[in-house]
Motif scaffolding. Structure first.
Motif, PDB file in Angstrom:
ATOM      1  N   THR A 138       0.782  -1.230   0.000  1.00 61.92           N
ATOM      2  CA  THR A 138       0.000   0.000   0.000  1.00 61.92           C
ATOM      3  C   THR A 138       0.815   1.281   0.000  1.00 61.92           C
ATOM      4  O   THR A 138       0.255   2.350  -0.233  1.00 61.92           O
ATOM      5  CB  THR A 138      -0.927   0.037   1.240  1.00 61.92           C
ATOM      6  OG1 THR A 138      -0.110  -0.046   2.413  1.00 61.92           O
ATOM      7  CG2 THR A 138      -1.932  -1.108   1.220  1.00 61.92           C
ATOM      8  N   CYS A 139       2.131   1.199   0.282  1.00 64.98           N
ATOM      9  CA  CYS A 139       2.889   2.444   0.458  1.00 64.98           C
ATOM     10  C   CYS A 139       4.381   2.254   0.195  1.00 64.98           C
ATOM     11  O   CYS A 139       4.831   1.154  -0.137  1.00 64.98           O
ATOM     12  CB  CYS A 139       2.680   2.974   1.872  1.00 64.98           C
ATOM     13  SG  CYS A 139       3.353   1.875   3.154  1.00 64.98           S
ATOM     14  N   HIS A 194       6.728   2.174   2.374  1.00 66.86           N
ATOM     15  CA  HIS A 194       7.311   1.211   3.318  1.00 66.86           C
ATOM     16  C   HIS A 194       7.235  -0.200   2.734  1.00 66.86           C
ATOM     17  O   HIS A 194       8.185  -0.983   2.871  1.00 66.86           O
ATOM     18  CB  HIS A 194       6.592   1.254   4.668  1.00 66.86           C
ATOM     19  CG  HIS A 194       6.991   0.115   5.564  1.00 66.86           C
ATOM     20  ND1 HIS A 194       8.206   0.079   6.216  1.00 66.86           N
ATOM     21  CD2 HIS A 194       6.355  -1.043   5.879  1.00 66.86           C
ATOM     22  CE1 HIS A 194       8.288  -1.061   6.900  1.00 66.86           C
ATOM     23  NE2 HIS A 194       7.175  -1.745   6.712  1.00 66.86           N
TER      24      HIS A 194
END
Length: 102
Positions: free
Chosen positions: A44-45, A47
């Motif tokens: 999702t990101c 990270h």
């Protein structure tokens, strides 16, 4: 068919110098890089990108890793054949799910 032995009773690769002694021939086998895209869920990101890049990039033989979070794809370039099982395990150890080749 001729003998592989040189006049000095050594083995030859078929290449001899002018005086009949064997000349060593170096052989290099090049292994082509393989690029494989995998579908990965749960990203999702940034990270997620960092975690997967680090986990997969640490595997032996991995040359590069490109993570497309929005597209759910991880593209891995290896020096030779890719090891799908090892890549799947690294992705799963990082907390994501490899759902197959894309």
């Amino acid at each position: 068919m001729g003998s592989c032995c040189t006049p000095g009773h050594g083995c030859s690769t078929g290449t001899e110098s002018a005086d009949g002694t064997a000349v060593a021939v170096a052989e290099t086998i090049a292994v082509a890089d393989t690029t494989t895209a995998y579908a990965v869920s749960g990203m999702t990101c940034g990270h997620c990108r960092t975690a997967i890049t680090g986990a997969v990039g640490a595997l032996p033989g991995v040359v590069s890793v490109d993570v497309d979070v929005a597209g759910g794809l991880v593209t891995v370039t290896t020096g030779g054949a890719s090891d799908d099982a090892a890549i799947a395990a690294a992705v799963e150890d990082a907390g994501y799910e490899l759902t197959g080749r894309a």
